[in-house]
Design an enzyme around this catalytic site. Sequence first.
Site, PDB file in Angstrom:
ATOM      1  N   HIS A  40       0.839  -1.211   0.000  1.00 38.87           N
ATOM      2  CA  HIS A  40       0.000   0.000   0.000  1.00 38.87           C
ATOM      3  C   HIS A  40       0.870   1.256   0.000  1.00 38.87           C
ATOM      4  O   HIS A  40       0.553   2.242  -0.677  1.00 38.87           O
ATOM      5  CB  HIS A  40      -0.878   0.034   1.256  1.00 38.87           C
ATOM      6  CG  HIS A  40      -1.914  -1.035   1.318  1.00 38.87           C
ATOM      7  ND1 HIS A  40      -1.849  -2.078   2.198  1.00 38.87           N
ATOM      8  CD2 HIS A  40      -3.054  -1.219   0.604  1.00 38.87           C
ATOM      9  CE1 HIS A  40      -2.909  -2.857   2.049  1.00 38.87           C
ATOM     10  NE2 HIS A  40      -3.651  -2.372   1.076  1.00 38.87           N
ATOM     11  N   GLN A  64     -18.365  -6.285  -0.685  1.00 36.79           N
ATOM     12  CA  GLN A  64     -17.522  -7.170  -1.501  1.00 36.79           C
ATOM     13  C   GLN A  64     -17.199  -8.485  -0.776  1.00 36.79           C
ATOM     14  O   GLN A  64     -16.435  -9.298  -1.298  1.00 36.79           O
ATOM     15  CB  GLN A  64     -16.256  -6.462  -1.965  1.00 36.79           C
ATOM     16  CG  GLN A  64     -15.259  -6.120  -0.888  1.00 36.79           C
ATOM     17  CD  GLN A  64     -14.178  -5.181  -1.398  1.00 36.79           C
ATOM     18  OE1 GLN A  64     -14.408  -4.000  -1.633  1.00 36.79           O
ATOM     19  NE2 GLN A  64     -12.972  -5.690  -1.582  1.00 36.79           N
ATOM     20  N   ARG A 190      -3.799 -10.437   3.993  1.00 39.46           N
ATOM     21  CA  ARG A 190      -4.183 -11.793   4.438  1.00 39.46           C
ATOM     22  C   ARG A 190      -2.965 -12.645   4.794  1.00 39.46           C
ATOM     23  O   ARG A 190      -3.138 -13.699   5.401  1.00 39.46           O
ATOM     24  CB  ARG A 190      -5.045 -12.475   3.369  1.00 39.46           C
ATOM     25  CG  ARG A 190      -6.432 -11.835   3.272  1.00 39.46           C
ATOM     26  CD  ARG A 190      -7.398 -12.638   2.418  1.00 39.46           C
ATOM     27  NE  ARG A 190      -8.759 -12.171   2.584  1.00 39.46           N
ATOM     28  CZ  ARG A 190      -9.399 -11.359   1.737  1.00 39.46           C
ATOM     29  NH1 ARG A 190      -8.788 -10.919   0.659  1.00 39.46           N
ATOM     30  NH2 ARG A 190     -10.641 -10.984   1.970  1.00 39.46           N
TER      31      ARG A 190
HETATM   32  O1  PAF Z   1      -8.249  -3.837  -3.016  1.00 39.25           O
HETATM   33  C1  PAF Z   1      -8.920  -3.457  -2.034  1.00 39.25           C
HETATM   34  O2  PAF Z   1      -8.389  -3.259  -0.932  1.00 39.25           O
HETATM   35  C2  PAF Z   1     -10.408  -3.247  -2.182  1.00 39.25           C
HETATM   36  O3  PAF Z   1     -10.964  -4.187  -3.040  1.00 39.25           O
HETATM   37  C3  PAF Z   1     -10.787  -1.813  -2.598  1.00 39.25           C
HETATM   38  C4  PAF Z   1     -10.269  -1.472  -3.978  1.00 39.25           C
HETATM   39  C5  PAF Z   1     -10.225  -0.818  -1.585  1.00 39.25           C
HETATM   40  C6  PAF Z   1     -12.303  -1.658  -2.628  1.00 39.25           C
HETATM   41  O4  PAF Z   1     -12.872  -1.891  -1.382  1.00 39.25           O
END
Ligand code: PAF
Length: 283
Positions: A40, A64, A190
């Site tokens: 990130h 999601q 994860r």
């Molecule tokens: O990749 C992720 O962490 C998620 O799928 C995202 C793009 C932040 C959408 O919730």
Amino acid sequence: MKRPQVVETVSDLRAVVREWRKQGLSVAMVPTMGALHDGHVSLMRIGLERADRCVVSIFVNPTQFAPTEDLDKYPRQLAADLDRLAQAGVQLAFTPTAAEMYPEAFAAKVTIGGPSAGLETDFRPTFFEGVATVVAKLFLQALPDLAIFGEKDYQQLCVVKKLCRDLDIPVEIVGAPTVRDAEGLAMSSRNAYLSPDELAQARELNKILRHAAQALHLGADAQQTLDEARRQILAAGFGSVDYVEARESDTLARWRRDREGRILVAARLGATRLIDNVEIVRS
Ligand code: PAF
């Protein structure tokens, strides 16, 4: 080390971005679900190189996750995440609640065809609908010039590009190379679930994929190569392989030898599902 400003509501987010715009500043966005790692941070760095200001959203998006998935268990560590943002020099964190993103009676769903067909969708049928819906909302809330997504989630990157293209959302989508540890394991929130033994097994995944990609580059039969990769992944200790497939890099249609390609994989190690992908260098 300057702490980022933290906002929780869409109106506060818009107020900060509006102020930046008044000053003529450009804006990058990095959407995340928190549990931030070096992968990130690499996206934030690209954001800060390419724009004057960077906003990182931290939101574990319930839409999601399937009911059987790890929504409650998903790692949440806001204080540590904000430290990462401060180290990276990010100016703004958007940390909405679920009620802010999905108020009562929320009923919109964004469905993207094309690259969302197959692969993840075969195993997580509503995943990309959840991703496309939240990403469309985040873009309309923040109105960034560009947004950065990791190539590790390669199918997601293709879906988000298609979302912007098809809906004329004027946000440039930048794909960033996967950050790996010294042995090639792709950084993932994860990975925190893996035991030391599983970590060693997980590190085999990328080696197997690179080997298969090299074989395809040298002209090996695609199906035999992918079958062999599947066998090797299972032999490395993975319990099952959801898919290991060669696809075209931009459309994710079945790979043809004269096209740019990627091998994409999802495999399960104990209770953890890992995904990865590698480029097939064109012969
Ligand atoms: O990749 C992720 O962490 C998620 O799928 C995202 C793009 C932040 C959408 O919730």
